[in-house]
Scaffold this motif. Structure first.
Motif, PDB file in Angstrom:
ATOM      1  N   VAL A  61     -17.726 -32.102  24.928  1.00 31.33           N
ATOM      2  CA  VAL A  61     -17.852 -32.975  26.118  1.00 31.33           C
ATOM      3  C   VAL A  61     -18.605 -31.892  27.088  1.00 31.33           C
ATOM      4  N   HIS A  62     -17.772 -30.928  27.303  1.00 32.93           N
ATOM      5  CA  HIS A  62     -18.273 -29.995  28.328  1.00 32.93           C
ATOM      6  C   HIS A  62     -19.826 -29.335  27.890  1.00 32.93           C
ATOM      7  N   GLY A  63     -19.854 -28.924  26.926  1.00 31.90           N
ATOM      8  CA  GLY A  63     -21.076 -28.376  26.048  1.00 31.90           C
ATOM      9  C   GLY A  63     -22.281 -29.238  26.598  1.00 31.90           C
ATOM     10  N   ALA A  64     -21.823 -30.298  26.218  1.00 28.72           N
ATOM     11  CA  ALA A  64     -23.102 -31.504  26.322  1.00 28.72           C
ATOM     12  C   ALA A  64     -23.446 -31.709  27.954  1.00 28.72           C
ATOM     13  N   LEU A  65     -22.345 -31.748  28.702  1.00 28.44           N
ATOM     14  CA  LEU A  65     -22.538 -31.971  30.224  1.00 28.44           C
ATOM     15  C   LEU A  65     -23.326 -30.797  30.716  1.00 28.44           C
ATOM     16  N   MET A  66     -22.966 -29.648  30.409  1.00 28.20           N
ATOM     17  CA  MET A  66     -23.584 -28.400  30.896  1.00 28.20           C
ATOM     18  C   MET A  66     -24.900 -28.144  30.471  1.00 28.20           C
ATOM     19  N   ALA A  67     -25.384 -28.683  29.125  1.00 33.90           N
ATOM     20  CA  ALA A  67     -26.687 -28.705  28.745  1.00 33.90           C
ATOM     21  C   ALA A  67     -27.666 -29.624  29.494  1.00 33.90           C
ATOM     22  N   ILE A  68     -26.891 -30.732  29.665  1.00 37.87           N
ATOM     23  CA  ILE A  68     -27.705 -31.743  30.371  1.00 37.87           C
ATOM     24  C   ILE A  68     -27.973 -31.343  31.995  1.00 37.87           C
ATOM     25  N   LEU A  69     -27.102 -30.395  32.625  1.00 35.63           N
ATOM     26  CA  LEU A  69     -27.327 -29.927  33.873  1.00 35.63           C
ATOM     27  C   LEU A  69     -28.232 -28.929  33.809  1.00 35.63           C
ATOM     28  N   LEU A  70     -28.392 -28.110  32.610  1.00 32.61           N
ATOM     29  CA  LEU A  70     -29.585 -26.943  32.507  1.00 32.61           C
ATOM     30  C   LEU A  70     -30.702 -27.707  32.494  1.00 32.61           C
ATOM     31  N   LEU A  71     -30.847 -28.801  31.590  1.00 33.21           N
ATOM     32  CA  LEU A  71     -32.117 -29.503  31.529  1.00 33.21           C
ATOM     33  C   LEU A  71     -32.385 -30.194  32.625  1.00 33.21           C
ATOM     34  N   LEU A  72     -31.591 -30.687  33.551  1.00 35.08           N
ATOM     35  CA  LEU A  72     -31.885 -31.158  34.747  1.00 35.08           C
ATOM     36  C   LEU A  72     -32.405 -30.205  35.633  1.00 35.08           C
ATOM     37  N   PHE A  73     -31.772 -28.891  35.700  1.00 33.22           N
ATOM     38  CA  PHE A  73     -32.355 -27.831  36.431  1.00 33.22           C
ATOM     39  C   PHE A  73     -33.945 -27.641  36.189  1.00 33.22           C
ATOM     40  N   VAL A  74     -34.120 -27.366  34.824  1.00 31.44           N
ATOM     41  CA  VAL A  74     -35.576 -27.264  34.418  1.00 31.44           C
ATOM     42  C   VAL A  74     -36.612 -28.196  34.647  1.00 31.44           C
ATOM     43  N   VAL A  75     -36.181 -29.501  34.738  1.00 30.56           N
ATOM     44  CA  VAL A  75     -37.146 -30.472  34.885  1.00 30.56           C
ATOM     45  C   VAL A  75     -37.214 -30.719  36.258  1.00 30.56           C
ATOM     46  N   GLN A  76     -36.220 -30.498  37.212  1.00 27.42           N
ATOM     47  CA  GLN A  76     -36.535 -30.447  38.652  1.00 27.42           C
ATOM     48  C   GLN A  76     -37.204 -29.302  39.117  1.00 27.42           C
ATOM     49  N   THR A  77     -37.017 -28.065  38.453  1.00 29.10           N
ATOM     50  CA  THR A  77     -37.905 -27.070  38.984  1.00 29.10           C
ATOM     51  C   THR A  77     -39.453 -27.440  38.577  1.00 29.10           C
ATOM     52  N   TYR A  78     -39.511 -27.792  37.369  1.00 26.40           N
ATOM     53  CA  TYR A  78     -40.813 -28.001  37.079  1.00 26.40           C
ATOM     54  C   TYR A  78     -41.516 -29.294  37.911  1.00 26.40           C
ATOM     55  N   PHE A  79     -40.819 -30.129  38.409  1.00 21.80           N
ATOM     56  CA  PHE A  79     -41.544 -31.279  39.320  1.00 21.80           C
ATOM     57  C   PHE A  79     -41.857 -30.474  40.470  1.00 21.80           C
ATOM     58  N   VAL A  80     -40.950 -29.655  41.017  1.00 24.14           N
ATOM     59  CA  VAL A  80     -41.280 -29.015  42.330  1.00 24.14           C
ATOM     60  C   VAL A  80     -42.550 -28.266  42.067  1.00 24.14           C
ATOM     61  N   ALA A  81     -42.526 -27.069  41.074  1.00 24.12           N
ATOM     62  CA  ALA A  81     -43.686 -26.342  40.756  1.00 24.12           C
ATOM     63  C   ALA A  81     -45.027 -27.148  40.729  1.00 24.12           C
ATOM     64  N   SER A  82     -44.903 -28.485  40.017  1.00 26.15           N
ATOM     65  CA  SER A  82     -46.344 -29.211  40.023  1.00 26.15           C
ATOM     66  C   SER A  82     -46.595 -30.197  41.084  1.00 26.15           C
ATOM     67  N   ASN A  83     -45.731 -29.992  42.248  1.00 21.33           N
ATOM     68  CA  ASN A  83     -45.724 -30.757  43.415  1.00 21.33           C
ATOM     69  C   ASN A  83     -45.628 -32.184  43.107  1.00 21.33           C
ATOM     70  N   SER A  84     -44.647 -32.568  42.391  1.00 25.20           N
ATOM     71  CA  SER A  84     -44.363 -33.712  42.043  1.00 25.20           C
ATOM     72  C   SER A  84     -43.042 -34.254  42.912  1.00 25.20           C
ATOM     73  N   ILE A  85     -43.123 -34.088  44.199  1.00 22.43           N
ATOM     74  CA  ILE A  85     -41.811 -34.203  45.086  1.00 22.43           C
ATOM     75  C   ILE A  85     -40.931 -35.656  45.010  1.00 22.43           C
ATOM     76  N   PRO A  86     -41.737 -36.542  44.897  1.00 20.37           N
ATOM     77  CA  PRO A  86     -41.436 -37.882  44.861  1.00 20.37           C
ATOM     78  C   PRO A  86     -40.242 -37.922  43.689  1.00 20.37           C
ATOM     79  N   LEU A  87     -41.051 -37.615  42.433  1.00 24.21           N
ATOM     80  CA  LEU A  87     -40.343 -37.735  41.291  1.00 24.21           C
ATOM     81  C   LEU A  87     -38.918 -36.709  40.981  1.00 24.21           C
ATOM     82  N   HIS A  88     -39.072 -35.484  41.886  1.00 28.09           N
ATOM     83  CA  HIS A  88     -38.269 -34.649  41.683  1.00 28.09           C
ATOM     84  C   HIS A  88     -36.947 -35.213  42.521  1.00 28.09           C
ATOM     85  N   ARG A  89     -37.199 -35.896  43.579  1.00 19.99           N
ATOM     86  CA  ARG A  89     -36.099 -36.702  44.395  1.00 19.99           C
ATOM     87  C   ARG A  89     -35.485 -37.817  43.607  1.00 19.99           C
TER      88      ARG A  89
END
Length: 142
Positions: A61-89
């Motif tokens: 369970v811990h591994g799955a949650l931390m993997a989701i958290l890491l994936l969320l970090f990558v997706v969030q940073t990608y949205f900011v880098a590609s100027n998709s701020i509303p989607l980032h929010r």
């Protein structure tokens, strides 16, 4: 005239001025973190599936949650880098659920070996676990 809107203050303009690697630096960093986690935990899972090592359910369970958290970090940073701020929010609101669950899983996954394993008098790993417990308590404050 300054406003509280980041679009009006030039934040997005400065973000667009960054090019190449600097614009996607945190995306690459997140991918690096995911690669390190995958490389670090793959041997344990291989041993688990070979029957040589037992992984407790809370660790899954811990591994799955931390993997989701890491994936969320990558997706969030990608949205900011590609100027998709509303989607980032919009996607960022998921962290309001995932981060507390990850914190609880950290607490339970760290606590389990302290309770289940026999404590040698001067065992280094249990000192590390106690430091982790202190950091888990400080995590929400940071």
């Amino acid at each position: 005239m300054k406003t509280s809107d980041p679009l009006a203050n030039g934040f997005i303009t400065r973000q667009r001025e960054r090019t190449g690697f600097m614009r996607f630096y945190f995306v690459f960093l997140g991918i690096l973190y995911m690669s390190v986690a995958l490389a670090g935990f793959t041997p344990s899972y291989q041993a688990h599936f070979a029957g040589e090592y037992y992984i407790f359910p809370i660790a899954h369970v811990h591994g799955a949650l931390m993997a989701i958290l890491l994936l969320l970090f990558v997706v969030q940073t990608y949205f900011v880098a590609s100027n998709s701020i509303p989607l980032h929010r919009k996607v960022g609101t998921a962290s309001l659920v995932i981060a507390p669950l990850a914190w609880i899983s950290m607490l339970l996954a760290t606590r389990r070996p302290l309770i289940a394993d026999v404590l040698p008098i001067d065992h280094f790993l249990f000192d590390v676990l106690l430091v982790q417990l202190m950091l888990i308590i400080l995590f929400p404050l940071l």
